[in-house]
Design a protein around this motif. Sequence first.
Motif, PDB file in Angstrom:
ATOM      1  N   ALA A   9       0.795  -1.222   0.000  1.00  0.00           N
ATOM      2  CA  ALA A   9       0.000   0.000   0.000  1.00  0.00           C
ATOM      3  C   ALA A   9       0.833   1.281   0.000  1.00  0.00           C
ATOM      4  CB  ALA A   9      -0.940   0.002   1.212  1.00  0.00           C
ATOM      5  N   LEU A  10       1.935   1.305   0.735  1.00  0.00           N
ATOM      6  CA  LEU A  10       2.659   2.554   0.973  1.00  0.00           C
ATOM      7  C   LEU A  10       3.976   2.585   0.223  1.00  0.00           C
ATOM      8  CD1 LEU A  10       2.017   2.894   4.805  1.00  0.00           C
ATOM      9  CD2 LEU A  10       0.668   3.831   2.913  1.00  0.00           C
ATOM     10  N   HIS A  11       4.197   3.695  -0.475  1.00  0.00           N
ATOM     11  CA  HIS A  11       5.430   3.900  -1.230  1.00  0.00           C
ATOM     12  C   HIS A  11       6.649   4.004  -0.311  1.00  0.00           C
ATOM     13  CE1 HIS A  11       4.610   4.345  -5.465  1.00  0.00           C
ATOM     14  NE2 HIS A  11       3.537   5.067  -5.224  1.00  0.00           N
ATOM     15  N   PRO A  12       7.832   3.627  -0.807  1.00  0.00           N
ATOM     16  CA  PRO A  12       9.055   3.868  -0.040  1.00  0.00           C
ATOM     17  C   PRO A  12       9.320   5.362   0.133  1.00  0.00           C
ATOM     18  CG  PRO A  12       9.446   2.292  -1.826  1.00  0.00           C
ATOM     19  CD  PRO A  12       8.090   2.894  -2.057  1.00  0.00           C
ATOM     20  N   GLY A  13      10.115   5.691   1.128  1.00  0.00           N
ATOM     21  CA  GLY A  13      10.551   7.070   1.309  1.00  0.00           C
ATOM     22  C   GLY A  13       9.887   7.796   2.444  1.00  0.00           C
ATOM     23  N   ARG A  14       8.769   7.281   2.948  1.00  0.00           N
ATOM     24  CA  ARG A  14       8.101   7.912   4.084  1.00  0.00           C
ATOM     25  C   ARG A  14       8.784   7.488   5.385  1.00  0.00           C
ATOM     26  NH1 ARG A  14       4.743  11.930   2.036  1.00  0.00           N
ATOM     27  NH2 ARG A  14       3.744  11.152   0.142  1.00  0.00           N
ATOM     28  N   LYS A  15       8.452   8.162   6.451  1.00  0.00           N
ATOM     29  CA  LYS A  15       9.109   7.898   7.729  1.00  0.00           C
ATOM     30  C   LYS A  15       8.854   6.473   8.216  1.00  0.00           C
ATOM     31  CE  LYS A  15       5.238   9.915  10.318  1.00  0.00           C
ATOM     32  NZ  LYS A  15       4.816  10.975  11.250  1.00  0.00           N
ATOM     33  N   TRP A  16       7.681   5.907   7.826  1.00  0.00           N
ATOM     34  CA  TRP A  16       7.364   4.556   8.260  1.00  0.00           C
ATOM     35  C   TRP A  16       7.881   3.499   7.293  1.00  0.00           C
ATOM     36  CZ3 TRP A  16       3.823   8.323   6.954  1.00  0.00           C
ATOM     37  CH2 TRP A  16       3.329   8.241   5.662  1.00  0.00           C
ATOM     38  N   ASN A  17       8.513   3.920   6.230  1.00  0.00           N
ATOM     39  CA  ASN A  17       8.756   2.999   5.124  1.00  0.00           C
ATOM     40  C   ASN A  17       9.877   3.551   4.263  1.00  0.00           C
ATOM     41  OD1 ASN A  17       8.346   0.990   3.226  1.00  0.00           O
ATOM     42  ND2 ASN A  17       6.801   2.161   2.135  1.00  0.00           N
ATOM     43  N   ARG A  18      11.107   3.420   4.707  1.00  0.00           N
ATOM     44  CA  ARG A  18      12.232   4.097   4.069  1.00  0.00           C
ATOM     45  C   ARG A  18      12.708   3.455   2.774  1.00  0.00           C
ATOM     46  NH1 ARG A  18      12.701   9.285   5.755  1.00  0.00           N
ATOM     47  NH2 ARG A  18      12.739   9.441   8.013  1.00  0.00           N
ATOM     48  N   THR A  19      12.688   2.135   2.702  1.00  0.00           N
ATOM     49  CA  THR A  19      13.404   1.484   1.605  1.00  0.00           C
ATOM     50  C   THR A  19      12.546   0.587   0.717  1.00  0.00           C
ATOM     51  OG1 THR A  19      14.010  -0.377   3.035  1.00  0.00           O
ATOM     52  CG2 THR A  19      15.548   1.482   2.927  1.00  0.00           C
ATOM     53  N   GLN A  20      11.347   0.224   1.142  1.00  0.00           N
ATOM     54  CA  GLN A  20      10.546  -0.684   0.334  1.00  0.00           C
ATOM     55  C   GLN A  20       9.060  -0.417   0.575  1.00  0.00           C
ATOM     56  OE1 GLN A  20      11.528  -4.633   1.624  1.00  0.00           O
ATOM     57  NE2 GLN A  20      10.965  -4.256   3.748  1.00  0.00           N
ATOM     58  N   PHE A  21       8.241  -0.979  -0.328  1.00  0.00           N
ATOM     59  CA  PHE A  21       6.804  -0.838  -0.140  1.00  0.00           C
ATOM     60  C   PHE A  21       6.391  -1.479   1.179  1.00  0.00           C
ATOM     61  CE2 PHE A  21       7.105  -0.662  -4.821  1.00  0.00           C
ATOM     62  CZ  PHE A  21       6.479   0.555  -5.027  1.00  0.00           C
ATOM     63  N   ALA A  22       5.455  -0.837   1.859  1.00  0.00           N
ATOM     64  CA  ALA A  22       4.957  -1.352   3.131  1.00  0.00           C
ATOM     65  C   ALA A  22       3.508  -1.777   2.966  1.00  0.00           C
ATOM     66  CB  ALA A  22       5.072  -0.297   4.223  1.00  0.00           C
ATOM     67  N   GLY A  23       3.181  -2.935   3.494  1.00  0.00           N
ATOM     68  CA  GLY A  23       1.818  -3.437   3.430  1.00  0.00           C
ATOM     69  C   GLY A  23       1.015  -3.044   4.658  1.00  0.00           C
ATOM     70  N   LEU A  24      -0.285  -3.008   4.476  1.00  0.00           N
ATOM     71  CA  LEU A  24      -1.212  -2.752   5.572  1.00  0.00           C
ATOM     72  C   LEU A  24      -2.080  -3.976   5.851  1.00  0.00           C
ATOM     73  CD1 LEU A  24      -2.305   0.876   4.598  1.00  0.00           C
ATOM     74  CD2 LEU A  24      -0.708   0.201   6.404  1.00  0.00           C
ATOM     75  N   ASP A  25      -1.692  -5.104   5.281  1.00  0.00           N
ATOM     76  CA  ASP A  25      -2.440  -6.339   5.455  1.00  0.00           C
ATOM     77  C   ASP A  25      -2.207  -6.942   6.832  1.00  0.00           C
ATOM     78  OD1 ASP A  25       0.222  -6.610   4.195  1.00  0.00           O
ATOM     79  OD2 ASP A  25      -0.103  -8.758   4.541  1.00  0.00           O
ATOM     80  N   ASP A  26      -3.216  -7.607   7.345  1.00  0.00           N
ATOM     81  CA  ASP A  26      -3.126  -8.273   8.650  1.00  0.00           C
ATOM     82  C   ASP A  26      -3.860  -9.611   8.538  1.00  0.00           C
ATOM     83  OD1 ASP A  26      -3.076  -9.119  11.260  1.00  0.00           O
ATOM     84  OD2 ASP A  26      -4.176  -7.408  12.087  1.00  0.00           O
ATOM     85  N   LEU A  27      -3.171 -10.626   8.065  1.00  0.00           N
ATOM     86  CA  LEU A  27      -3.783 -11.937   7.900  1.00  0.00           C
ATOM     87  C   LEU A  27      -4.173 -12.562   9.238  1.00  0.00           C
ATOM     88  CD1 LEU A  27      -4.630 -14.308   6.099  1.00  0.00           C
ATOM     89  CD2 LEU A  27      -2.241 -15.087   6.146  1.00  0.00           C
ATOM     90  N   PRO A  28      -3.272 -12.590  10.248  1.00  0.00           N
ATOM     91  CA  PRO A  28      -3.685 -13.181  11.532  1.00  0.00           C
ATOM     92  C   PRO A  28      -4.886 -12.462  12.151  1.00  0.00           C
ATOM     93  CG  PRO A  28      -1.303 -12.942  11.433  1.00  0.00           C
ATOM     94  CD  PRO A  28      -1.849 -12.201  10.251  1.00  0.00           C
ATOM     95  N   GLY A  29      -4.889 -11.136  12.079  1.00  0.00           N
ATOM     96  CA  GLY A  29      -6.003 -10.388  12.651  1.00  0.00           C
ATOM     97  C   GLY A  29      -7.316 -10.632  11.926  1.00  0.00           C
ATOM     98  N   THR A  30      -7.223 -10.815  10.614  1.00  0.00           N
ATOM     99  CA  THR A  30      -8.429 -11.093   9.832  1.00  0.00           C
ATOM    100  C   THR A  30      -8.993 -12.463  10.183  1.00  0.00           C
ATOM    101  OG1 THR A  30      -7.613  -9.714   8.020  1.00  0.00           O
ATOM    102  CG2 THR A  30      -9.347 -11.297   7.489  1.00  0.00           C
ATOM    103  N   LEU A  31      -8.134 -13.479  10.233  1.00  0.00           N
ATOM    104  CA  LEU A  31      -8.599 -14.833  10.524  1.00  0.00           C
ATOM    105  C   LEU A  31      -9.033 -14.988  11.980  1.00  0.00           C
ATOM    106  CD1 LEU A  31      -6.075 -16.963   8.451  1.00  0.00           C
ATOM    107  CD2 LEU A  31      -8.369 -16.186   7.827  1.00  0.00           C
ATOM    108  N   ALA A  32      -8.534 -14.123  12.861  1.00  0.00           N
ATOM    109  CA  ALA A  32      -8.955 -14.183  14.267  1.00  0.00           C
ATOM    110  C   ALA A  32     -10.429 -13.822  14.428  1.00  0.00           C
ATOM    111  CB  ALA A  32      -8.089 -13.245  15.111  1.00  0.00           C
ATOM    112  N   GLN A  33     -11.006 -13.181  13.425  1.00  0.00           N
ATOM    113  CA  GLN A  33     -12.422 -12.814  13.476  1.00  0.00           C
ATOM    114  C   GLN A  33     -13.339 -13.985  13.131  1.00  0.00           C
ATOM    115  OE1 GLN A  33     -12.992  -9.086  11.163  1.00  0.00           O
ATOM    116  NE2 GLN A  33     -10.788  -8.771  11.429  1.00  0.00           N
ATOM    117  N   VAL A  34     -12.767 -15.085  12.648  1.00  0.00           N
ATOM    118  CA  VAL A  34     -13.550 -16.287  12.339  1.00  0.00           C
ATOM    119  C   VAL A  34     -13.827 -17.023  13.644  1.00  0.00           C
ATOM    120  CG1 VAL A  34     -13.518 -18.495  11.123  1.00  0.00           C
ATOM    121  CG2 VAL A  34     -12.561 -16.438  10.031  1.00  0.00           C
ATOM    122  N   THR A  35     -15.106 -17.208  13.967  1.00  0.00           N
ATOM    123  CA  THR A  35     -15.458 -17.702  15.298  1.00  0.00           C
ATOM    124  C   THR A  35     -16.106 -19.078  15.309  1.00  0.00           C
ATOM    125  OG1 THR A  35     -17.562 -16.515  15.149  1.00  0.00           O
ATOM    126  CG2 THR A  35     -15.708 -15.368  16.206  1.00  0.00           C
TER     127      THR A  35
END
Length: 300
Positions: free
Chosen positions: A183-209
């Motif tokens: 989701a996020l381009h390199p160069g920002r303070k949270w992501n200096r050298t590579q694309f950063a993802g905002l995905d959360d697979l464990p958190g998504t599957l934790a919603q399965v009850t």
Amino acid sequence: MITRRGLLKAFGGLVAAGFATSAYAVGVEPVLRLGTTIYRIRPPGWPEGQKLRIVALADVHACDPWMSVGRIRAICEHANALGGDIIVLLGDYVSDMRAVWNHVPAHAWAGALSILKAPYGVHAVIGNHDWWKDGAAQAAGGGETFSHRALRDAGIAVYANRAARIETASGAFWLGGLEDQQALHPGRKWNRTQFAGLDDLPGTLAQVTDDAPVILIAHEPDIFPSVPARVSLTLCGHTHGGQVRLFGYAPVVPSRYGNRYVYGHIVEEGRHLCVSGGLGCSGLPVRFGSPPEIMVIELG
């Protein structure tokens, strides 16, 4: 004996063939062809007798003239006619190409997608280009993009690390959708050298009850090695089938796994993945050996 005239004729033939191939790759396959690819799958963990027909659209990349509002609407009408129980949209609704007449505004492409109808709804995830084209979302380092809002305003459910339980006539299942992995381009303070993802697979599957089967939708297929066996089926787009594919091989694939997840139905260690060839183009308005397609998956 090869004569000078023979060499010139051969060279002329190669040039003509090159022009014909280029014309087809730009003017025919990307804009005039549309296929429907059907996969019939019974993955582990999918209950016997529980049937579900999924229609999947990926990588619209709306722009004039290659993917106009009129063409998107026509594709959606065709998708409706395929009789899906559920329709999923696998991300990348906007275009990054410079070789366009106009970029289609979000309300226009979302309005075209709004005609999609299925008994158990229309459900979407967001792609990397939807994030990259939104400067405010990039500056914020998260939140949501104008694509999230446009889809939601069009009445389409948007999944960002969320799972929902869906009841059908033959049984329930969970639909989980991930936020984008690049989701996020390199160069920002949270992501200096590579694309950063905002995905959360464990958190998504934790919603399965409960023990109902799980279908996961995500834009990039690179998540697949991390998907546990608990997930019956993973559906992705992003690769465009390589966009140019020669004898089943794509020279350029936007994946760190190369051709491993470029296209089609892939089974690894009993886990099932289907990757759509997508609809639009990225980078250049060229498709060769990888025509636009709607993907249909029949489960059960």
